[in-house]
Design a protein around this motif. Structure first.
Motif, mmCIF file in Angstrom:
data_model
loop_
_atom_site.group_PDB
_atom_site.id
_atom_site.type_symbol
_atom_site.label_atom_id
_atom_site.label_comp_id
_atom_site.label_asym_id
_atom_site.label_seq_id
_atom_site.Cartn_x
_atom_site.Cartn_y
_atom_site.Cartn_z
ATOM 1 N N SER A 125 0.830 -1.207 0.000
ATOM 2 C CA SER A 125 0.000 0.000 0.000
ATOM 3 C C SER A 125 0.868 1.263 0.000
ATOM 4 N N THR A 126 0.212 2.388 -0.233
ATOM 5 C CA THR A 126 0.928 3.658 -0.393
ATOM 6 C C THR A 126 0.273 4.754 0.440
ATOM 7 N N VAL A 127 1.135 5.571 1.051
ATOM 8 C CA VAL A 127 0.668 6.728 1.809
ATOM 9 C C VAL A 127 1.319 7.972 1.208
ATOM 10 N N ALA A 128 0.536 9.022 0.967
ATOM 11 C CA ALA A 128 1.091 10.282 0.478
ATOM 12 C C ALA A 128 0.846 11.358 1.520
ATOM 13 N N MET A 129 1.844 12.220 1.681
ATOM 14 C CA MET A 129 1.758 13.200 2.747
ATOM 15 C C MET A 129 2.189 14.579 2.251
ATOM 16 N N ALA A 130 1.377 15.587 2.479
ATOM 17 C CA ALA A 130 1.749 16.957 2.137
ATOM 18 C C ALA A 130 1.111 17.907 3.133
ATOM 19 N N THR A 131 1.948 18.484 3.976
ATOM 20 C CA THR A 131 1.466 19.554 4.859
ATOM 21 C C THR A 131 2.398 20.741 4.627
ATOM 22 N N ASP A 132 1.994 21.914 5.050
ATOM 23 C CA ASP A 132 2.780 23.118 4.802
ATOM 24 C C ASP A 132 2.924 23.370 3.306
ATOM 25 N N LEU A 133 1.793 23.680 2.665
ATOM 26 C CA LEU A 133 1.823 24.018 1.248
ATOM 27 C C LEU A 133 0.734 25.048 0.958
ATOM 28 N N GLY A 134 1.038 25.974 0.066
ATOM 29 C CA GLY A 134 0.093 27.048 -0.245
ATOM 30 C C GLY A 134 -0.970 26.625 -1.220
ATOM 31 N N GLU A 135 -0.630 25.677 -2.105
ATOM 32 C CA GLU A 135 -1.649 25.142 -3.008
ATOM 33 C C GLU A 135 -1.280 23.719 -3.420
ATOM 34 N N ALA A 136 -2.312 22.949 -3.718
ATOM 35 C CA ALA A 136 -2.096 21.569 -4.172
ATOM 36 C C ALA A 136 -2.352 21.534 -5.665
ATOM 37 N N GLY A 137 -1.321 21.903 -6.430
ATOM 38 C CA GLY A 137 -1.452 21.993 -7.883
ATOM 39 C C GLY A 137 -1.327 20.632 -8.552
ATOM 40 N N VAL A 138 -1.307 20.678 -9.878
ATOM 41 C CA VAL A 138 -1.292 19.455 -10.683
ATOM 42 C C VAL A 138 -0.121 18.544 -10.317
ATOM 43 N N GLU A 139 1.071 19.146 -10.156
ATOM 44 C CA GLU A 139 2.277 18.351 -9.875
ATOM 45 C C GLU A 139 2.160 17.642 -8.524
ATOM 46 N N VAL A 140 1.675 18.373 -7.530
ATOM 47 C CA VAL A 140 1.522 17.801 -6.183
ATOM 48 C C VAL A 140 0.513 16.651 -6.239
ATOM 49 N N LEU A 141 -0.603 16.875 -6.907
ATOM 50 C CA LEU A 141 -1.647 15.842 -6.991
ATOM 51 C C LEU A 141 -1.154 14.628 -7.764
ATOM 52 N N ARG A 142 -0.277 14.852 -8.735
ATOM 53 C CA ARG A 142 0.264 13.747 -9.527
ATOM 54 C C ARG A 142 1.023 12.775 -8.609
ATOM 55 N N TYR A 143 1.772 13.329 -7.649
ATOM 56 C CA TYR A 143 2.520 12.471 -6.725
ATOM 57 C C TYR A 143 1.623 11.815 -5.676
ATOM 58 N N MET A 144 0.524 12.469 -5.365
ATOM 59 C CA MET A 144 -0.342 11.938 -4.305
ATOM 60 C C MET A 144 -1.379 10.948 -4.840
ATOM 61 N N ARG A 145 -1.619 11.023 -6.136
ATOM 62 C CA ARG A 145 -2.654 10.201 -6.768
ATOM 63 C C ARG A 145 -2.328 8.713 -6.625
ATOM 64 N N GLY A 146 -3.349 7.914 -6.361
ATOM 65 C CA GLY A 146 -3.146 6.467 -6.255
ATOM 66 C C GLY A 146 -2.799 6.014 -4.851
ATOM 67 N N ALA A 147 -2.618 6.964 -3.927
ATOM 68 C CA ALA A 147 -2.318 6.582 -2.545
ATOM 69 C C ALA A 147 -3.569 6.006 -1.876
ATOM 70 N N ASP A 148 -3.369 4.988 -1.044
ATOM 71 C CA ASP A 148 -4.482 4.418 -0.278
ATOM 72 C C ASP A 148 -4.874 5.349 0.866
ATOM 73 N N ALA A 149 -3.859 5.996 1.431
ATOM 74 C CA ALA A 149 -4.105 6.929 2.532
ATOM 75 C C ALA A 149 -3.309 8.204 2.277
ATOM 76 N N ALA A 150 -3.879 9.336 2.647
ATOM 77 C CA ALA A 150 -3.182 10.612 2.476
ATOM 78 C C ALA A 150 -3.257 11.413 3.769
#
Ligand SMILES: [Zn+2]
Ligand SMILES: [Zn+2]
Length: 274
Positions: A125-150
């Motif tokens: 399984s995969t976990v994606a984590m992003a805190t401390d960010l001003g916006e969740a743009g396309v690039e950020v979402l590309r890395y987070m996509r497909g995660a089971d948990a975020a």
């Protein structure tokens, strides 16, 4: 893989993740003794921590690191420009690296300091984590996509921030594209991630002044429900209290369907189910 956000917010951040073959911390922004206490609350100790991954240099993410390195010999991993003063192993963003049974990748996020999110896989399984960010743009979402948990920042309610007690300049900084993610922005990101297998979402780095767990969860859950993804489990991480264990990849209890009003089909059905 399972995880617990040990503590979250401007008073200190640390998240523990593990598979059966070992664990790691993402950030260590609390005193070592405090981290030990929080780990004990989930039945773990510092001997279970093989490494610390750093997202950025702000003190609420790093103030316990020096002691973990000096007193416990724990290794530090960070992207260039983040962990030099902690003797970190430097890992280029986008490059996968292994720690025990886990594989991690840093990806850059927009913040007022050089900052990275991290995607961690292990045990299927995969976990994606992003805190401390001003916006969740396309690039950020590309890395987070497909995660089971975020684990995703939901720092403030935009209206509460606007009407709240902070100075105009601080309000501008927080709501800027290099500041912190609002509940509304977190909701948009959650809706974008939900169709790609997201099952658990932990809202993190909530402001004590400009947000509440109920407000953050309500905004995000409402948006998910409206988009037909009401089955995603949403919870908020708070300061000083570890979240319950989250088993990444645990199937959703109910499969939600989107009902669309459509033409009368051949079978005379009025609604189509997706
Ligand atoms: Zn922070
Ligand atoms: Zn920060």
């Amino acid at each position: 893989m399972r995880l617990s956000v040990l503590s979250s917010g401007s008073s200190g951040n640390a998240t523990y993740m593990e598979t059966d073959s070992g664990g790691l911390l993402v950030d260590a922004g609390l005193a070592r003794r405090r981290i030990e206490t929080l780990l004990a609350r989930i039945g773990r100790s510092l001997t279970d921590v093989e490494a610390v991954l750093l997202t950025h240099g702000h003190a609420d993410h790093t103030c316990g690191v020096r002691s973990l390195v000096r007193d416990c010999g724990i290794e530090v991993f960070a992207a260039p420009g983040v962990g030099d003063s902690f003797g970190a192993n430097t890992i280029s963003p986008g490059e996968a690296f292994g720690i025990g049974g886990l594989t991690a990748t840093f990806f850059e996020v927009p913040h007022d300091s050089l900052t990275y999110g991290v995607r961690v896989s292990g045990g299927g399984s995969t976990v994606a984590m992003a805190t401390d960010l001003g916006e969740a743009g396309v690039e950020v979402l590309r890395y987070m996509r497909g995660a089971d948990a975020a684990v995703l920042e939901a720092n403030h309610d935009p209206d509460w921030l606007r009407r709240g007690p902070y100075s105009a300049s601080l309000k501008r900084r927080i709501s800027s594209k290099r500041g912190h993610l609002s509940n509304r922005q977190a909701a948009e990101a959650a809706v974008a991630l939900a169709p790609h297998g997201l099952k658990d979402l932990v809202l993190a780095h909530l402001s004590k002044t400009n947000n509440s767990p109920m407000r953050a969860c309500g905004t995000v859950q409402g948006a998910l429900r409206e988009a037909g993804h009401g089955g995603v489990r949403v919870r908020a991480a708070i300061a000083g209290h570890p979240t319950p264990w989250i088993e990444a990849g645990t199937p959703l209890p109910v499969s939600e369907h989107v009902y669309r009003y459509g033409e009368l089909g051949a079978a005379g059905q009025l609604f189509g189910i997706e």
